[in-house]
Design an enzyme around this catalytic site. Structure first.
Site, PDB file in Angstrom:
ATOM      1  N   GLU A  12     -60.688   7.156   3.888  1.00 34.88           N
ATOM      2  CA  GLU A  12     -62.142   7.080   3.994  1.00 34.88           C
ATOM      3  C   GLU A  12     -62.584   6.976   5.444  1.00 34.88           C
ATOM      4  O   GLU A  12     -61.803   6.603   6.315  1.00 34.88           O
ATOM      5  CB  GLU A  12     -62.698   5.889   3.209  1.00 34.88           C
ATOM      6  N   GLU A  47     -58.690   5.114   6.939  1.00 36.42           N
ATOM      7  CA  GLU A  47     -58.440   6.554   7.043  1.00 36.42           C
ATOM      8  C   GLU A  47     -57.420   7.063   6.022  1.00 36.42           C
ATOM      9  O   GLU A  47     -57.289   8.266   5.826  1.00 36.42           O
ATOM     10  CB  GLU A  47     -57.952   6.959   8.449  1.00 36.42           C
TER      11      GLU A  47
END
Length: 358
Positions: free
Chosen positions: A181, A324
């Site tokens: 994300e 991430e």
């Protein structure tokens, strides 16, 4: 049928499509593992991972060579409250960094033979790039201290984007997923989700995120408390919680988890934000829980309690807090190792080695 109702029906269809965990396949994997040239259980979590993968896929040695890290991106209106050490514009800048291959998750994904799939589900700025999956459900969420972050229709749209992304990748042969994300402010939304769904206080769920000061931490807790007070999310309605205090990228990841499970694909859960999405997915679709693999323990304050809530036992403790998908993609190497041991180690019979006594 109106649009939100149709979207809800599509979500329910994806949830109903999740197959049961194959206990017989997992048992066969454990039996095979016990026949390998080692004391039973001596490879610890590697053995249990192999059994879990067999139960997920229904295959003793599943081919997980095609894998993807799905990075959902979205902005948060709550950034207006000064809850991050970085400005909201960093979301856009980092998405471009992902697309150009320069972020940490890109480096780790290349090392693990994984594709990085970046999806704009809620970035507040226009984005255009040949490698981007553009599925904007909302142009950034609203400030949740003043009302709901998203409408129910926006939430369902983001959720179904995740389901559809997982299905599209599975149709192309992707068999192993990791959650990633990007969204400045999303640890604030995640903390609000976790507090709303578990009853834990913001003091237990709010952490430092991108590295805020002590003063910033107190302000962030107050912001989460205010968001919960203003919106009164229904603890028994995960969609209500997600729409009122969540984020588009968190909703997208929730959908990815459900979509991957519906195709019998293992999904490795990253850090705090991803695990908040996993909690929503588990509340919406308990059948997806056996398809989740906990990757690591984040340094984010509320993550250990959240992992316990889900019953996930993380594989790594590396003091990471980047997000991430970095922790999740690191675990691909461990899954590869578990399957290699299952497929390549000699058994006691084939090696002519005497087995241990009962």
């Amino acid at each position: 049928m109106d649009e939100p109702l149709l979207r809800r029906e599509n979500l329910l269809a994806a949830i109903k499509a999740i197959p049961s965990f194959d206990e017989a396949a997992a048992a066969r994997a454990r039996l095979h593992s016990d026949r390998l040239t080692k004391p039973p259980g001596s490879l610890g979590k590697l053995e249990e991972m192999a059994a879990q993968l067999a139960g997920m896929t229904g295959e003793l040695w599943p081919d997980l060579s095609r894998r993807a890290v799905v990075v959902m991106a979205g902005d948060h209106g709550v950034c207006e409250e000064g809850i991050s050490a970085f400005p909201q514009g960093v979301t856009l800048q980092m998405v471009l960094n992902f697309l150009n291959g320069g972020a940490a998750v890109n480096v780790l994904a290349r090392a693990a033979g994984a594709e990085v799939v970046c999806v704009d589900v809620g970035v507040a700025s226009p984005l255009a790039h040949a490698g981007l999956v553009s599925r904007k459900a909302v142009w950034g969420t609203a400030n949740m201290t003043k009302g709901p972050a998203m409408s129910l229709a926006e939430t369902l749209s983001a959720l179904l984007t995740g389901v559809e992304t997982a299905h599209e990748l599975a149709n192309k042969g992707v068999a192993l997923f990791a959650t990633g994300e990007m969204g400045i402010g999303n640890t604030t939304a995640s903390a609000a989700i976790v507090s709303a769904l578990t009853g834990l206080s913001p003091e237990d769920t709010v952490g430092r995120g991108t590295g805020i000061s002590d003063e910033g931490l107190l302000r962030k807790r107050t912001v989460v408390e205010k968001a919960l007070e203003v919106n009164s999310p229904d603890r028994n309605d995960p969609l209500d919680v997600l729409s009122k205090v969540g984020g588009a990228e968190i909703a997208g990841l929730t959908g990815v988890i459900i979509g991957a499970a519906s195709r019998r694909c293992p999904i490795v859960i990253d850090g705090y934000i991803s695990t908040a999405a996993a909690l929503v997915a588990a509340r919406l679709a308990p059948a997806c829980m056996p398809y989740m693999i906990g990757s690591h323990v984040s340094q984010e304050h509320g993550h250990p309690a959240l992992l316990r809530e889900l019953g996930l036992s993380p594989l790594l403790t590396l003091d990471m807090r980047l997000g991430e998908g970095t922790g999740a993609v690191l675990c691909f190497h461990l899954l590869d190792a578990a399957l290699a041991l299952m497929g390549q180690m000699a058994t006691f019979d084939s090696a002519g080695v005497s087995g241990g006594k009962e």
